[in-house]
Scaffold this active site. Structure first.
Site, PDB file in Angstrom:
ATOM      1  N   ASP A 268       0.846  -1.197   0.000  1.00 26.27           N
ATOM      2  CA  ASP A 268       0.000   0.000   0.000  1.00 26.27           C
ATOM      3  C   ASP A 268       0.883   1.250   0.000  1.00 26.27           C
ATOM      4  OD1 ASP A 268      -2.798   0.950   0.084  1.00 26.27           O
ATOM      5  OD2 ASP A 268      -2.084   2.016   1.841  1.00 26.27           O
ATOM      6  N   SER A 269       0.309   2.352  -0.474  1.00 26.23           N
ATOM      7  CA  SER A 269       1.063   3.598  -0.511  1.00 26.23           C
ATOM      8  C   SER A 269       1.083   4.306   0.841  1.00 26.23           C
ATOM      9  CB  SER A 269       0.463   4.523  -1.563  1.00 26.23           C
ATOM     10  OG  SER A 269      -0.919   4.654  -1.346  1.00 26.23           O
TER      11      SER A 269
ATOM     12  N   TYR B  35       0.488   8.786  -3.277  1.00 24.98           N
ATOM     13  CA  TYR B  35       0.944   8.467  -4.629  1.00 24.98           C
ATOM     14  C   TYR B  35       0.073   9.123  -5.700  1.00 24.98           C
ATOM     15  CZ  TYR B  35       4.004   4.517  -3.151  1.00 24.98           C
ATOM     16  OH  TYR B  35       4.985   3.729  -2.615  1.00 24.98           O
ATOM     17  N   GLY B  36      -1.159   9.450  -5.355  1.00 23.88           N
ATOM     18  CA  GLY B  36      -2.149   9.867  -6.355  1.00 23.88           C
ATOM     19  C   GLY B  36      -1.780  11.100  -7.152  1.00 23.88           C
TER      20      GLY B  36
ATOM     21  N   CYS C  65      -3.594  -0.697  -2.694  1.00 27.25           N
ATOM     22  CA  CYS C  65      -3.670   0.673  -3.217  1.00 27.25           C
ATOM     23  C   CYS C  65      -4.158   0.661  -4.662  1.00 27.25           C
ATOM     24  CB  CYS C  65      -2.293   1.320  -3.127  1.00 27.25           C
ATOM     25  SG  CYS C  65      -2.182   2.922  -3.934  1.00 27.25           S
ATOM     26  N   ASN C  66      -5.262   1.360  -4.920  1.00 27.28           N
ATOM     27  CA  ASN C  66      -5.827   1.389  -6.267  1.00 27.28           C
ATOM     28  C   ASN C  66      -4.912   2.131  -7.236  1.00 27.28           C
ATOM     29  OD1 ASN C  66      -8.001   1.492  -4.101  1.00 27.28           O
ATOM     30  ND2 ASN C  66      -9.139   0.707  -5.845  1.00 27.28           N
ATOM     31  N   THR C  67      -4.203   3.137  -6.740  1.00 22.74           N
ATOM     32  CA  THR C  67      -3.308   3.899  -7.618  1.00 22.74           C
ATOM     33  C   THR C  67      -2.180   3.002  -8.128  1.00 22.74           C
ATOM     34  OG1 THR C  67      -3.833   5.931  -6.414  1.00 22.74           O
ATOM     35  CG2 THR C  67      -1.828   5.946  -7.742  1.00 22.74           C
TER      36      THR C  67
ATOM     37  N   GLU D 204      -7.717  11.705   5.920  1.00 24.00           N
ATOM     38  CA  GLU D 204      -6.539  11.569   6.790  1.00 24.00           C
ATOM     39  C   GLU D 204      -6.593  12.540   7.968  1.00 24.00           C
ATOM     40  OE1 GLU D 204      -2.861  11.418   4.546  1.00 24.00           O
ATOM     41  OE2 GLU D 204      -3.345   9.386   3.901  1.00 24.00           O
TER      42      GLU D 204
ATOM     43  N   CYS E 277     -10.557   3.950  -4.198  1.00 29.67           N
ATOM     44  CA  CYS E 277      -9.426   4.405  -3.377  1.00 29.67           C
ATOM     45  C   CYS E 277      -9.643   3.860  -1.978  1.00 29.67           C
ATOM     46  CB  CYS E 277      -9.345   5.937  -3.360  1.00 29.67           C
ATOM     47  SG  CYS E 277      -8.024   6.588  -2.293  1.00 29.67           S
ATOM     48  N   THR E 278      -8.567   3.386  -1.376  1.00 30.54           N
ATOM     49  CA  THR E 278      -8.655   2.803  -0.028  1.00 30.54           C
ATOM     50  C   THR E 278      -9.154   3.785   1.024  1.00 30.54           C
ATOM     51  OG1 THR E 278      -6.380   3.476   0.378  1.00 30.54           O
ATOM     52  CG2 THR E 278      -6.723   1.226  -0.438  1.00 30.54           C
ATOM     53  N   HIS E 279      -9.055   5.089   0.724  1.00 38.06           N
ATOM     54  CA  HIS E 279      -9.432   6.090   1.725  1.00 38.06           C
ATOM     55  C   HIS E 279     -10.935   6.366   1.780  1.00 38.06           C
ATOM     56  CE1 HIS E 279      -5.166   6.893   1.902  1.00 38.06           C
ATOM     57  NE2 HIS E 279      -5.342   7.829   2.803  1.00 38.06           N
TER      58      HIS E 279
END
Lengths: 274, 274
Positions: free
Chosen positions: B11-12, B43-44, B74-76, B154, B186-188
């Site tokens: 993951d990023s 990373y995005g 991480c999707n990115t 975040e 996105c994981t967020h």
């Protein structure tokens, strides 16, 4: 005597161009070498050790040039590790971006209450409080970390309801705290200056760190007789290096610097280990 | 036959813990090695090359462990360089986080209109469009980059007017576009699921990428007969490595994973060159 050597600029990304804009207004004859660490930005949400590690890489890159001065445009780097950079450039004046704004605020606060907004890491460092108290320990300093403002500005969302709500969220408490001077302690904040002023009203004076840092650089170059008054330098003879390049950077250059002819150059990986 | 080797997670940053939460719900007997590159997040907003360079470092770190599967939470990273990571782990199944959500959406869209929200780099890659069209080229795909949502989450600003305004800003157009499935790419985004649903209403189905990726991992482990049904693994026997550590990470772990006993371990610089 004029000194045609470069002024080196260290920044964590492109926000330092707000400082470049002020430098070029005051000293259009100077030539700059800018290094913006876009591969590791934003620094504001990193640990002290990591910020210093990244800033040192940029300092090492800059140290290959013949410089007459180094300016640390990024307030987060200045707050965290200015002394490390001063050591690296032993013998060359190194101008940080914390003290110039602090001096301006200390001279202006009648209520002896100064507010500072900046990144998490800049506020956490207590560098502003220490700098104010090194001049006048009777002044109260209120720091507020505003982590959303950097991404909002980088998205170009200036005159926008989400941005106004975020600014209110962060700075309304400065009114209640009775501060009369608010230091904009991040290179990303100048584009928001009207939003800030609209939020805090005219009783609070805003001190733009980018502007005061440029003024200090000018004062020191004049004092050292190393100032280039001629218009033979400027943006076209300056170089702007970054460590990562994406399409959105073009718009950020326009927003921060308002110069048409800034060309960003990606540092090749053999010259800068990412 | 159970296989007690670790599942590696790339993951990023800490957002991948939303994927870990789903994995642990479905497979509480598994042991994970998580690596979150907090020194280089987010990373995005980075270039394709830089994302791949950083992701490869995490893959190299993970490759030192005896793994039975790698999940790219991480999707990115998944959108930009899954094939590079597959090559690195030749012979071990590598699960990306783009395709599982896409498959779920393709099976559910009656209108043949799918929306995807994610980071700049994930949307720019066109990976979602390619993945949908590899299954059904008649489906229209509408991607929208939502760069503010990562910093908002975040900061823990979930039930908050700035966040609701930002979500509306990004996703209202999905209603006008007539999509009936929206991939949260996105994981967020899982902590915002109620804000999303409140914004788009019940006519649009939300597909949480973290959940569908965990389901795919489970299906593959079951098919390979490598699933650990016993409760002898779990969070306490898993390890969570990160590349930078700040105080705010504790609160982010709580937000993303809701596990009390996740202990973050900073990778020493001799094992991971920053």
């Amino acid at each position: 005597m004029s000194d045609e050597r470069f002024i080196g600029i260290i920044d964590s990304g492109l926000g330092g161009l707000t400082n470049v804009r002020e430098l070029m207004r005051l000293m259009p004859g100077e030539r700059l070498i800018y290094v913006g660490d876009t591969a590791h930005a934003p620094y504001g949400s990193r640990s002290d050790e990591t910020i210093c590690c990244y800033a040192l890489k940029s300092a090492e890159f800059l140290a290959e040039y013949d410089l007459k001065m180094v300016i640390v445009s990024c307030n987060t780097i200045s707050a965290q590790c200015l002394s490390m950079i001063e050591k690296k450039f032993n013998g060359i004046p190194v101008i940080g971006s914390v003290l110039p704004g602090v001096r301006a605020a200390v001279m202006r606060t009648a209520e002896k209450r100064i507010g500072v907004i900046g990144t998490d890491a800049a506020i956490r460092s207590q560098a502003y409080t220490r700098a104010v108290h090194s001049i006048d320990s009777d002044i109260a300093v209120y720091g507020k970390a505003c982590p959303l403002l950097v991404p909002l500005v980088e998205e170009g969302l200036i005159d926008f309801d989400v941005t106004r709500a975020a600014v209110q969220h962060y700075v309304y408490e400065m009114i209640d705290l009775g501060v009369d001077c608010l230091i904009l302690g991040c290179t990303h904040y100048p584009p928001l200056i009207e939003v800030f002023q609209g939020t805090v009203g005219t009783r609070i004076q805003l001190l733009d760190s980018s502007l005061w840092t440029a003024k200090e650089a000018q004062d020191i170059l004049v004092a050292l007789d190393a100032f280039n008054p001629q218009k033979h330098g400027g943006i076209r003879e300056s170089r702007f290096f970054i460590t990562d390049l994406i399409p959105a950077h073009k718009e950020q250059v326009r927003l921060f610097a308002d110069f048409q002819d800034i060309v960003l150059q990606l540092i090749p990986s053999e010259r800068y280990h990412r």
